[in-house]
Design an enzyme around this catalytic site. Structure first.
Site, short mmCIF file in Angstrom:
data_model
loop_
_atom_site.label_atom_id
_atom_site.label_comp_id
_atom_site.label_asym_id
_atom_site.label_seq_id
_atom_site.Cartn_x
_atom_site.Cartn_y
_atom_site.Cartn_z
N THR A 167 42.68 97.85 76.21
CA THR A 167 42.64 97.90 74.75
C THR A 167 43.82 97.10 74.20
OG1 THR A 167 41.61 100.05 74.86
CG2 THR A 167 42.62 99.45 72.76
N LYS A 224 42.37 117.95 77.74
CA LYS A 224 41.01 118.49 77.62
C LYS A 224 40.63 119.03 79.00
CE LYS A 224 38.34 114.30 78.59
NZ LYS A 224 37.28 113.42 78.13
N ASN A 228 37.42 104.33 68.18
CA ASN A 228 38.31 105.45 68.50
C ASN A 228 38.96 106.02 67.24
OD1 ASN A 228 37.70 105.54 71.16
ND2 ASN A 228 39.64 104.74 71.91
N GLY A 255 39.90 122.40 66.38
CA GLY A 255 40.79 122.91 67.41
C GLY A 255 42.24 122.63 67.04
N LEU A 271 32.86 117.13 66.09
CA LEU A 271 33.10 118.02 64.94
C LEU A 271 33.57 119.39 65.44
CD1 LEU A 271 30.17 117.26 62.45
CD2 LEU A 271 32.57 116.58 62.29
N LYS A 272 34.22 119.41 66.59
CA LYS A 272 34.76 120.68 67.09
C LYS A 272 36.19 120.83 66.62
CE LYS A 272 32.71 121.29 71.52
NZ LYS A 272 33.21 120.32 72.44
N LYS A 275 36.45 98.32 69.37
CA LYS A 275 37.10 99.34 70.20
C LYS A 275 38.06 100.20 69.37
CE LYS A 275 39.24 101.58 73.39
NZ LYS A 275 38.96 102.18 74.64
N CYS A 292 44.13 107.79 74.93
CA CYS A 292 43.49 106.78 74.09
C CYS A 292 43.62 107.03 72.58
CB CYS A 292 42.00 106.68 74.43
SG CYS A 292 41.74 105.80 75.97
N ARG A 343 35.05 108.06 78.74
CA ARG A 343 35.77 109.32 78.53
C ARG A 343 36.29 109.82 79.87
NH1 ARG A 343 30.82 112.40 76.17
NH2 ARG A 343 29.97 111.00 77.74
#
Ligand code: UDX
Length: 445
Positions: free
Chosen positions: A123, A320, A208, A253, A250-251, A204, A260, A154
């Site tokens: 990137t 994650k 993101n 947290g 759309l979670k 790119k 990234c 991912r």
């Protein structure tokens, strides 16, 4: 028997490079992997990878007969005419991308690179392709082609993403280069976007940044939901059914992390700033994400008062689940804030060992051998990473904790299950359980 596929080169066998190399080798290509780290190359040549990524080591072992490892660019360009550049471009203190490793690649191109095609997967800021074109030309390497081919992988599903991409983006100034690259991806990609180099570079960063914006947006909606008594999961479900919005990202947290999103959002904001444009929206996306990591401290204080001398357990340190990657993880900011508030902090993550945790967390943080051990004597457990196995442990928590408080930073736990287990429970943007029951809503969201 189909025709042999053309040999390929991969420059930099970190996470992106190794996934690219083994995936193309799996498609039948001979792949020449170049890296400056001899120890890493030797390990890879024995089928050993330091990278925690689903199916990666198994694919590496399976494709070893077609993989070649070298630290000499002449070996790569002696065998391959297309070379994917996958070196890292970490952020500098100013938020710009550090392109020194990319520049080293160009500086080390041997005469045998003549006629080859360099394909940028790393990137990079928009404009890098044009800049490198000048550098190549100045070195008399005007016969070396250049294309942009950003990755959208991912962590945790990188190989699966590579093998079934939503789209492959190819930026090239020569139609022949675009065709050559399109042919490489033809067996796996239904949708190939061929465009100019700067637009590919921007796709790119913009992708993101947009996903990060979605997360910060829903996190702010969650914060407002908490004020007005709505449930963010209900809201996200209702919003996401609009095909223009979509369900993913759309979670709500305690913020996004990883190698990234934070880097790319900062890089795009910086890129805009460097050209005189203040990217107001991205400045807010970054700020909201930073605040979101800290909000948990306020939630804890609301329940416990001062955190001085309180024991807080952090469940999950990775940015994650299904990875041991702690780069920019929410656990880092949270642990540091809790230590600064005088809390005694214990952390556990099923994929992060003590040595790795010590690289990112303050030295005061103790690392437990299990989630329940971390919770022993705790005044609160905070779920930071949504490892599914944490769900099974909720029933055992009350007996082990000093104060039965569970702050669920990823809305992983069913609030009714937490209540049944005798815990005080708070999620992110969730309606408190008694109010849900009073409103006749299902307990789960
Ligand atoms: C991301 C992009 O998805 C990928 O296309 C790009 O090439 C690299 O960056 P990755 O870093 O592996 O991939 O993580 P991803 O699964 O996208 O999650 C990023 C962060 O956002 C995580 O911290 C995750 O917890 C958070 N997130 C994601 C949310 O908080 N809410 C969501 O709805 C989705």
């Amino acid at each position: 028997m189909s025709a042999p596929r053309e040999p390929l080169g991969v420059i930099g066998v970190g996470w992106v490079g190794l996934v690219t190399a083994v995936a193309f080798a799996d498609l039948g290509h001979e792949v020449w992997c170049l890296d400056i780290d001899r120890v890493k190359l030797d390990a890879l040549a024995c089928g050993k990878s330091q990278i925690h990524e689903a199916d990666l080591e198994a694919t590496l072992v399976r494709t070893l007969p077609r993989l070649h490892f070298t630290d000499d660019p002449a070996d790569l360009f002696g065998a391959a005419r297309v070379a994917f550049v996958c070196v890292d471009t970490p952020p500098t203190a100013s938020g710009d991308a550090d392109l020194s490793r990319v520049e080293e690649v160009v500086a080390a191109l041997p005469p045998s690179a003549a006629g080859a095609l360099l394909v940028m997967k790393s990137t990079v800021p928009v404009g890098t392709g044009a800049r490198l074109r000048h550098v190549l030309d100045a070195r008399g390497l005007d016969h070396v082609g250049y294309a942009s081919n950003p990755e959208f992988l991912r962590e945790g599903s990188a190989l699966a993403d590579f093998r079934a991409p939503d789209r492959v983006v190819i930026g090239a100034s020569e139609p022949a280069d675009a065709e050559r690259l399109s042919a490489l991806y033809a067996p796996i990609a239904d949708c190939i976007v061929v465009t100019d180099v700067p637009s590919a570079e921007m796709i790119k960063l913009a992708s993101n940044a947009f996903l990060a914006t979605k997360i910060s947006f829903i996190n702010e909606i969650a914060n407002v939901c908490e004020e007005v008594g709505a449930s963010v999961e209900e809201v996200a479900r209702g919003m996401g059914l609009d095909s223009r919005i979509g369900q993913s990202f759309l979670k709500a947290g305690i913020g996004f992390g990883g190698s990234c999103f934070p880097k790319d959002v900062a890089a795009l904001k910086q890129l805009a700033g460097n050209s005189g444009y203040h990217f107001q929206l991205l400045a807010s996306v970054i700020e909201v994400n930073s605040m979101q990591k800290r909000r948990v401290v306020t939630k804890l204080q609301r329940h416990l008062g001062s955190l001085r001398g309180r024991r807080v357990a952090i469940w999950g340190m990775a940015f994650k689940p299904d990875t041991n990657d702690m780069r920019e993880a929410s656990s880092i900011v949270l642990a540091a804030r809790l230590v600064a508030e005088g809390a005694t902090v214990t952390a556990y993550d099923p994929a992060v060992d003590v040595a790795l945790a010590a690289r990112y967390l303050p030295p005061e943080v103790q690392i437990a051998a299990s989630a329940l051990e971390a919770a022993d004597g705790a005044d609160a457990v905070v779920i930071v990473t949504e490892w599914p196995q944490f769900r099974e442990l909720v029933g055992s928590l009350r007996a082990r904790m000093a104060t039965p408080l569970l702050i669920d930073g990823r809305n992983l736990i069913d609030p009714a299950a937490a209540q049944a287990a005798g815990l005080a429970y708070e999620g992110i943007g969730r309606i408190p359980l008694p109010a849900r029951i009073a409103a006749g809503l299902p307990a789960g969201s």
